[in-house]
Write a protein that holds these residues in place. Sequence first.
Motif, mmCIF file in Angstrom:
data_model
loop_
_atom_site.group_PDB
_atom_site.id
_atom_site.type_symbol
_atom_site.label_atom_id
_atom_site.label_comp_id
_atom_site.label_asym_id
_atom_site.label_seq_id
_atom_site.Cartn_x
_atom_site.Cartn_y
_atom_site.Cartn_z
ATOM 1 N N MET A 47 0.849 -1.195 0.000
ATOM 2 C CA MET A 47 0.000 0.000 0.000
ATOM 3 C C MET A 47 0.884 1.244 0.000
ATOM 4 O O MET A 47 1.852 1.326 0.763
ATOM 5 N N LYS A 48 0.551 2.220 -0.852
ATOM 6 C CA LYS A 48 1.314 3.457 -0.933
ATOM 7 C C LYS A 48 0.566 4.582 -0.223
ATOM 8 O O LYS A 48 -0.665 4.632 -0.238
ATOM 9 N N TYR A 49 1.338 5.479 0.387
ATOM 10 C CA TYR A 49 0.763 6.593 1.126
ATOM 11 C C TYR A 49 1.437 7.896 0.696
ATOM 12 O O TYR A 49 2.656 7.938 0.506
ATOM 13 N N LEU A 50 0.631 8.936 0.549
ATOM 14 C CA LEU A 50 1.142 10.290 0.357
ATOM 15 C C LEU A 50 0.680 11.095 1.563
ATOM 16 O O LEU A 50 -0.526 11.205 1.821
ATOM 17 N N VAL A 51 1.630 11.658 2.301
ATOM 18 C CA VAL A 51 1.342 12.185 3.641
ATOM 19 C C VAL A 51 1.794 13.640 3.752
ATOM 20 O O VAL A 51 2.903 13.997 3.335
ATOM 21 N N CYS A 52 0.931 14.493 4.318
ATOM 22 C CA CYS A 52 1.316 15.873 4.625
ATOM 23 C C CYS A 52 2.391 15.889 5.703
ATOM 24 O O CYS A 52 2.347 15.083 6.642
ATOM 25 N N ASP A 53 3.309 16.843 5.614
ATOM 26 C CA ASP A 53 4.448 16.831 6.526
ATOM 27 C C ASP A 53 4.079 17.089 7.984
ATOM 28 O O ASP A 53 4.843 16.769 8.885
ATOM 29 N N PHE A 54 2.892 17.656 8.242
ATOM 30 C CA PHE A 54 2.501 17.918 9.633
ATOM 31 C C PHE A 54 1.679 16.778 10.233
ATOM 32 O O PHE A 54 1.286 16.838 11.397
ATOM 33 N N TYR A 55 1.436 15.743 9.444
ATOM 34 C CA TYR A 55 0.529 14.660 9.848
ATOM 35 C C TYR A 55 0.988 13.974 11.138
ATOM 36 O O TYR A 55 0.198 13.735 12.056
ATOM 37 N N ASP A 56 2.272 13.638 11.210
ATOM 38 C CA ASP A 56 2.778 12.881 12.359
ATOM 39 C C ASP A 56 3.103 13.753 13.562
ATOM 40 O O ASP A 56 3.476 13.242 14.621
ATOM 41 N N ASN A 57 2.964 15.073 13.418
ATOM 42 C CA ASN A 57 3.294 15.979 14.525
ATOM 43 C C ASN A 57 2.126 16.211 15.475
ATOM 44 O O ASN A 57 2.298 16.820 16.535
ATOM 45 N N PHE A 58 0.953 15.721 15.108
ATOM 46 C CA PHE A 58 -0.234 16.016 15.915
ATOM 47 C C PHE A 58 -0.244 15.245 17.230
ATOM 48 O O PHE A 58 0.029 14.049 17.273
ATOM 49 N N GLU A 59 -0.576 15.950 18.293
ATOM 50 C CA GLU A 59 -0.854 15.344 19.600
ATOM 51 C C GLU A 59 -2.085 16.028 20.175
ATOM 52 O O GLU A 59 -2.128 17.256 20.280
ATOM 53 N N CYS A 60 -3.086 15.237 20.540
ATOM 54 C CA CYS A 60 -4.299 15.804 21.129
ATOM 55 C C CYS A 60 -3.955 16.521 22.438
ATOM 56 O O CYS A 60 -3.201 16.002 23.263
ATOM 57 N N ILE A 61 -4.520 17.724 22.622
ATOM 58 C CA ILE A 61 -4.247 18.478 23.844
ATOM 59 C C ILE A 61 -5.358 18.302 24.879
ATOM 60 O O ILE A 61 -5.367 18.964 25.919
ATOM 61 N N GLY A 62 -6.316 17.404 24.584
ATOM 62 C CA GLY A 62 -7.308 16.987 25.573
ATOM 63 C C GLY A 62 -8.095 18.119 26.182
ATOM 64 O O GLY A 62 -8.723 18.926 25.490
ATOM 65 N N SER A 63 -8.059 18.207 27.490
ATOM 66 C CA SER A 63 -8.880 19.180 28.216
ATOM 67 C C SER A 63 -8.448 20.619 27.951
ATOM 68 O O SER A 63 -9.176 21.550 28.281
ATOM 69 N N GLN A 64 -7.275 20.810 27.347
ATOM 70 C CA GLN A 64 -6.806 22.162 27.040
ATOM 71 C C GLN A 64 -7.366 22.684 25.719
ATOM 72 O O GLN A 64 -7.166 23.842 25.381
ATOM 73 N N CYS A 65 -8.085 21.822 24.985
ATOM 74 C CA CYS A 65 -8.585 22.218 23.673
ATOM 75 C C CYS A 65 -9.690 23.272 23.826
ATOM 76 O O CYS A 65 -10.611 23.091 24.630
ATOM 77 N N PRO A 66 -9.613 24.361 23.057
ATOM 78 C CA PRO A 66 -10.637 25.406 23.192
ATOM 79 C C PRO A 66 -11.979 25.034 22.583
ATOM 80 O O PRO A 66 -12.979 25.721 22.824
#
Length: 384
Positions: free
Chosen positions: A1-20
């Motif tokens: 399987m081939k993937y084309l991925v945006c460069d910010f894709y793997d940088n995400f971390e949920c901020i949970g209760s801090q999310c506005p």
Amino acid sequence: MKYLVCDFYDNFECIGSQCPSTCCAGWDILIDKETNAFYDSVAGEFGDALRKNILPVNETIYKFTLGQNGRCPFLTQENLCEIYQKLGPEKMCFTCRTYPRIVQQYGDISFCTLTFSCPEVSRMVLTKQTPVSFFFWEDKAKKCETDLETIDWNFFNTIMSCFTLSVDLLQNRTYPLSVRLRLLLIFTNTLQTMLDGHRDITLLLETFSSPDYIREQAGPLLPLSSNLQSVFSAFMHFLSASKQKYENSRMTGLTKTLEDFLFSCEKAQLNERLHAAGSFLTSPDYDIQYEHLCVYFLFRYYFRAYETRKPLEEVAQLVYLLLIYRFYALPYCTDGKGIETGEQISLFSTISRVFDHNTSNLDALSDNFKKDGKQDIGFLLSLI
């Protein structure tokens, strides 16, 4: 399987209760059949609570019953997920495990990005100074689900080449974003004409890949400015339709703020305020933010043209949406300054909820303009 991925894709971390703006409220949360079967087997009081708060949508999809203010019944007062806390992250439904990740397959490639409806994603991208890039990787152990024999490889590779060139045009920071968008429209309009005529586009791609040609075409476009009357007319056209088609509770607040701004002054003063606010939104700092928005949109939607053979429709939708994002920012451009980052993040995530998670809204937007003859190239160029 081939993937084309945006460069910010793997940088995400949920901020949970801090999310506005929690993703666990304000819209339906769908549950896949496998997860629902597991929830049905959970014992004790928590299992009873799960079964009490789940409704069937159809034979394979279920959803949580939302509580006050549209909140998920398992969202705690601290804005944390009770299912995550009690059963673990692997027991959340597919929707909750994957959000805000978006994966779409075209040809033999899965396109991976993050949706702007998540405020943390909007923050990551809006504060990013370098152009968005993409990378390929291949999982040889995973088989492509698409029957490769059904793929029109010639046309798929054509659309891939056109997408790559379109992104290159948008990210050519030698020129203001307004010039880049006009170049993109001119390229795409010519491309559409050639596709409709079943003509080879090799020379077109070579021509628009030439820096000398781009320099020659960009020169006359540099002094041009938006046709304010066209822009205002187009947005009011959207606003009149939005009250029936696109509104949700969050969008209603944005619309009220904008209407107060638009209708609180005389016509002459309005033109002056629109020019002043618009000058901020076309400055270099905002050019970068809106460039990212345009590239994000192309990555998510351009490959629909592989199925429809209508790339101009996708680029036209980009122009309409950019108009909407900019117009909703106008009330925040006051007192000699532009919209602040926090307000821009909130605006991006709210509008994304309306259009990125309901493609029928996106298509209705295009249809509204198309049926009134507002999709010809001249009109689209006047909106930039």
